[in-house]
Design an enzyme around this catalytic site. Structure first.
Site, PDB file in Angstrom:
ATOM      1  N   TYR A 145      -6.669 -57.500   8.417  1.00 58.60           N
ATOM      2  CA  TYR A 145      -6.693 -58.504   7.170  1.00 58.60           C
ATOM      3  C   TYR A 145      -6.184 -57.552   6.319  1.00 58.60           C
ATOM      4  O   TYR A 145      -6.252 -56.826   5.844  1.00 58.60           O
ATOM      5  CB  TYR A 145      -7.837 -58.698   6.487  1.00 58.60           C
ATOM      6  N   ASP A 240      -2.235 -50.794   4.997  1.00 56.37           N
ATOM      7  CA  ASP A 240      -2.610 -51.493   3.798  1.00 56.37           C
ATOM      8  C   ASP A 240      -4.070 -50.531   3.992  1.00 56.37           C
ATOM      9  O   ASP A 240      -4.494 -50.652   5.355  1.00 56.37           O
ATOM     10  CB  ASP A 240      -3.184 -52.630   4.875  1.00 56.37           C
ATOM     11  N   LYS A 273     -10.706 -51.591  -2.739  1.00 55.22           N
ATOM     12  CA  LYS A 273     -11.304 -50.516  -3.050  1.00 55.22           C
ATOM     13  C   LYS A 273     -11.847 -49.537  -3.088  1.00 55.22           C
ATOM     14  O   LYS A 273     -12.552 -49.765  -4.469  1.00 55.22           O
ATOM     15  CB  LYS A 273     -12.354 -51.246  -1.523  1.00 55.22           C
TER      16      LYS A 273
HETATM   17  C1  LIG Z   1     -11.318 -55.888   1.208  1.00 56.82           C
HETATM   18  C2  LIG Z   1      -8.960 -55.792   2.340  1.00 56.82           C
HETATM   19  C3  LIG Z   1      -8.529 -56.461   1.259  1.00 56.82           C
HETATM   20  C4  LIG Z   1      -7.853 -57.598  -0.013  1.00 56.82           C
HETATM   21  O1  LIG Z   1      -8.623 -56.999  -0.418  1.00 56.82           O
HETATM   22  P1  LIG Z   1      -9.665 -57.519  -2.012  1.00 56.82           P
HETATM   23  O2  LIG Z   1      -9.242 -57.048  -3.216  1.00 56.82           O
HETATM   24  O3  LIG Z   1     -10.514 -58.442  -0.907  1.00 56.82           O
HETATM   25  O4  LIG Z   1      -9.028 -58.793  -2.657  1.00 56.82           O
HETATM   26  C5  LIG Z   1      -7.094 -55.994   1.768  1.00 56.82           C
HETATM   27  N1  LIG Z   1      -6.610 -55.477   3.103  1.00 56.82           N
HETATM   28  C6  LIG Z   1      -7.854 -54.653   3.860  1.00 56.82           C
HETATM   29  C7  LIG Z   1      -7.567 -53.682   4.497  1.00 56.82           C
HETATM   30  C8  LIG Z   1      -8.418 -55.131   2.791  1.00 56.82           C
HETATM   31  O5  LIG Z   1     -10.107 -54.159   3.892  1.00 56.82           O
END
Ligand SMILES: *Cc1c(COP(=O)(O)O)cnc(C)c1O
Length: 433
Positions: A145, A240, A273
């Protein structure tokens, strides 16, 4: 406390005014059934719901709360920052301080830009990769994601020659036609995809330790091959690390892979995060030459009214200060390992097929024997059994993610006793299977 279930009352009220009663889908308990807990307040490793019931929290706002809730130094930093103003729409020194810390801890990043959400950061990184390469296509992996930008809401088409299909209504096929979705850890598919499309690829984006299909590591050879192929074909490797950054290790997942792959680094890194410590803050960064293609110096446009927000940066900066204390990650990793080992023993004692893994303060478990390598295997989990475990834990005051495809998070505030009580609760929950 009254007999009325206040969570239920709030949920009923919410459903009339907010779609599904929640502002982000997984909070709705749709996968596991039952009533979402409305959080009244949180402290340390715990939160209290609308009924005043306490839970040991293994979500921690889906990762950010690595110090636990309401850490005194972080709280003080936020309060102090708030007194000086909420938002200016002009630069501040604190943004530089945070940027400097990020760049020092993640050496593959030579420059960084701060934004407000992981979605925004991932979306901007893709635009930058496209701008830098002059190419349109990108690779992502099933089960990873990267936020909800249109081009990323996509699942595999039929075969490698065809590109993805949108996974959300409202995303036109033209928008996902450049996104190629591959199976995680599938080396052969990776080779084939590059052989077919390598020269058209702007980037390959990957969650190096995937936390959005529970907890699945990309194998070292897989990450190594992603690096080699991107270099060979002139595509950018985008890590990511929104979830793994400052969570699995001080240097993120890339530092974990660099232990096995000498000199390893991605071209771009996306963060979120933990760097906001619970405030809306995210970032993307990489090599200077690429990052200087961003507006206002370069032609790749990107902006944000609240980007680098002074309260969010204060919160993130103090959080990063705390996690740099000597031994922080050793202690956090040890605690997470104790939890995972405890869960494994409890499952074994109950004869429940089980596997689990962790890195730093992030973990996952599966109700089958072998750790999965990809999304399809994760999704073979018997959801009824998972729901039994989920509700068994919830009833015993343990709050894990309300979906079988989400990772769990341990914070510095979790005590040995919290871990022991969690394992004891899990043992009872396993007996319900
Ligand atoms: C949470 C998450 C996102 C999205 O971040 P948001 O602040 O919720 O938009 C993107 N990539 C990864 C790997 C994530 O865990």
């Amino acid at each position: 406390m009254s007999n009325i279930d206040q969570n239920l009352a709030l949920f009923e009220r919410a459903r009339h005014i907010i779609p599904g009663g929640v502002n982000s889908p997984v909070r709705a308990f749709k996968a596991v059934g039952g009533t979402p807990r409305f959080v009244q307040r949180a402290h340390g490793a715990y939160f209290w719901d609308a009924n005043g019931q306490r839970y040991i929290d293994y979500i921690g706002s889906w990762g950010p709360m690595i110090l636990g809730h309401g850490h005194p130094a972080v709280l003080a930093a936020v309060q102090k920052a708030a007194l000086d103003g909420f938002s200016f729409g002009a630069p501040t020194e604190r943004e530089l301080e945070l940027a400097e810390v990020i760049l020092r801890l993640v050496p593959s990043m030579e420059m960084v830009r701060l934004v407000s959400s992981g979605t925004e950061a991932a979306m901007s990184a893709i635009r930058l990769a496209r701008g830098a390469t002059g190419r349109s296509k990108l690779i992502k992996f099933e089960g990873c994601y990267h936020g909800h930008a249109d081009a990323l809401l996509v699942k595999a088409g039929s075969g490698l020659a065809t590109f993805g299909n949108a996974t959300s209504a409202g995303v036109p096929p033209e928008v996902v036609q450049h996104t190629l979705v591959l199976e995680y850890n599938n080396l052969q598919q990776l080779e084939e995809a590059f052989a077919l499309h390598g020269k058209e690829l702007a980037c390959l984006m990957i969650e190096p330790i995937a936390g959005n299909m529970n907890f699945v590591r990309a194998s070292v050879p897989f990450v190594q091959r992603c690096r080699e192929l991107c270099t060979e074909y002139g595509a950018l490797l985008v890590f990511d690390e929104v979830m793994t950054g400052f969570r699995v290790a001080l240097g993120g997942a890339q530092s974990v892979y660099a232990r096995s792959i000498p000199g390893f680094s991605p071209d771009l890194t996306v963060m979120g995060k933990v760097i906001g410590g619970g405030m809306p803050l995210a970032a993307f960064g990489g090599k200077r030459g690429v990052m200087e293609l961003m507006a206002p110096v370069g032609p790749v446009y990107q902006a944000g009214t609240l980007s680098g927000n002074p309260i969010a940066t204060a919160c993130g900066l103090e959080t990063l200060r705390q996690i740099q204390q000597p031994g922080f990650f050793e202690a956090l990793s040890q605690k997470t390992r104790t939890l995972v080992d405890g869960l494994k023993s409890a499952a074994a004692a109950r004869g429940v097929p089980f596997s689990a893994d962790c890195e730093g303060g992030m973990f996952g478990f599966f109700l089958f024997d072998q750790l999965p390598q990809n999304y399809a295997t994760v999704m073979t989990t018997d959801s009824k059994r998972f729901n039994t475990v989920f509700h068994g834990l919830l009833d015993r005051g343990i709050y894990i993610a309300p979906a079988l495809y989400e990772a769990g998070f341990v914070s510095a505030a979790h005590s040995e006793d919290d871990i022991a009580r969690t394992v004891a609760a899990a043992s009872e929950a396993f007996s319900l299977l």
